[in-house]
Design an enzyme around this catalytic site. Structure first.
Site, short mmCIF file in Angstrom:
data_model
loop_
_atom_site.label_atom_id
_atom_site.label_comp_id
_atom_site.label_asym_id
_atom_site.label_seq_id
_atom_site.Cartn_x
_atom_site.Cartn_y
_atom_site.Cartn_z
N THR A 154 44.59 45.15 42.23
CA THR A 154 45.52 43.87 42.47
C THR A 154 46.37 42.90 41.20
OG1 THR A 154 43.55 43.35 44.04
CG2 THR A 154 44.59 40.72 42.72
N THR A 160 39.26 44.82 40.29
CA THR A 160 38.29 44.37 40.26
C THR A 160 36.88 44.60 40.88
OG1 THR A 160 38.68 42.96 41.92
CG2 THR A 160 39.43 41.90 39.71
N ASP A 161 37.31 45.58 41.89
CA ASP A 161 36.35 45.70 42.72
C ASP A 161 34.98 46.91 42.36
OD1 ASP A 161 37.26 43.89 44.64
OD2 ASP A 161 37.70 45.18 46.06
C1 SIN Z 1 40.84 43.43 42.98
O1 SIN Z 1 41.62 44.53 42.06
O2 SIN Z 1 40.58 42.55 42.70
C2 SIN Z 1 41.16 44.41 44.39
C3 SIN Z 1 41.37 45.32 44.36
C4 SIN Z 1 40.83 46.69 43.56
O3 SIN Z 1 39.57 46.83 43.42
O4 SIN Z 1 42.16 47.84 43.17
#
Ligand code: SIN
Length: 320
Positions: free
Chosen positions: A13, A92-93
């Site tokens: 993200t 983040t995932d």
């Molecule tokens: C995010 O980054 O918050 C979600 C998408 C990902 O993990 O690539």
């Protein structure tokens, strides 16, 4: 002189873009290059910063092959005497999984700072630019202020790789370090550390050679009300060599799942117990219980077990 920082992009993200600045969920992750992310940082002293893109993926799709390539690129840059530290931009995932993997494989003396964002770069109030700025600030401190090892910085808080947990699906301040608490806060470019940063050596790149496709298959199964044992039997039939149970409470396991796990164990599969709880560890070792994963969450325990099985397969001469 150690004056370079390499920023290695993997997507997420933080590099995401939506068609509307109000859209915080309907974006394409990894749409922007690392160079574009750096250009969006007002006041950044760009001297000595190198940008490199490894991949541009949504981290929900992270693979062992990308991990292996990432560990190799990070290790290659860290070996360069002029490099003070590294930044890895990521989604983040699965941030806590990649952080733990790099920590256990590389255990670097220089800082490897992962960062990410909850809002896409196109958002009205994107969190990525500050997080990336902070990550570069810490990477530049390589060898100074105790900054070392694999850490993550988000929302001004520095987390050690082993303690890092994504705890919120949407809020900007989405991460914490569980019971361990954060390593430090970064305030106006200055670190306020609470305890020493990670200094355990990694198992070494040689341990993850030659090919990610051949890494031991280790899966996570969850214990819950009404659980069906068929998942365990299916995974064993599909070649699982290790299973981590996300257990209830203190790593307890539904009686129906336990029977299947005993069958798996008898067939040579290594079984570990972890907990579904966000905080706390699996405490104690009742007679006959499967090994406990301690304070590792299920996803990090899965990585730990996979690396242990890899090392076991390679024998005592490989690794560190
Ligand atoms: C995010 O980054 O918050 C979600 C998408 C990902 O993990 O690539």
């Amino acid at each position: 002189m150690q004056n370079k920082v390499v920023v290695l992009g993997t997507g997420g993200t933080i590099a995401g873009s939506a068609t509307s600045a109000q859209d915080g969920v309907g974006y394409v992750a990894g749409a922007l290059s690392v160079a574009e992310l750096l250009q969006a940082l007002p006041g950044l002293d760009a001297a000595g910063i190198e940008a490199e893109s490894l991949c541009r993926i949504d981290s929900k799709d992270m693979s062992h092959a990308v991990w292996r390539a990432l560990a190799q690129r990070v290790a290659a840059h860290l070996e360069r005497p002029e490099v003070a530290g590294m930044v890895v931009t990521h989604g983040t995932d699965t941030l806590e999984e990649t952080a733990y993997f790099l920590h256990r494989v590389l255990g670097p003396a220089k800082p490897v700072v992962l960062t990410a964002a909850m809002r896409p770069a196109s958002a009205l109030s994107a969190d990525g630019p500050q997080n990336l700025f902070d990550a570069i600030t810490i990477a530049r401190m390589g060898g100074v202020n105790g900054a070392r090892g694999v850490v993550a910085v988000l929302a001004g808080t520095v987390h050690g790789a082993a303690a890092l947990r994504k705890q919120n699906s949407y809020r900007v301040d989405a991460f914490d370090s569980g019971d361990a608490g954060p390593l430090a806060r970064l305030e106006e470019g200055r670190l306020r550390s609470f305890r020493p940063w990670p200094d355990e050596p990694g198992i070494g790149l040689a341990s993850i050679e030659p090919d990610a496709a051949g890494w031991p298959a280790v899966d996570v199964v969850a214990s819950h009300a009404g659980v069906r044992a068929a998942a365990v039997d299916g995974l064993v039939a599909a070649g699982a060599q290790g299973l981590v149970v996300a257990g209830t409470g203190n790593g307890t396991i539904h009686v129906a799942l336990e029977a299947a796990l005993r069958r798996a164990e008898a067939a040579g599969v290594t079984v570990w117990r972890s907990t579904r709880c966000a905080y706390g560890a699996v405490v104690g070792a009742p007679d006959g219980a499967f090994s406990a994963a301690g304070s590792l969450g299920p996803w990090q325990a899965r990585i730990e077990l996979m690396l242990r099985l890899l090392q076991k397969r390679a024998g005592p001469a490989r690794g560190a």
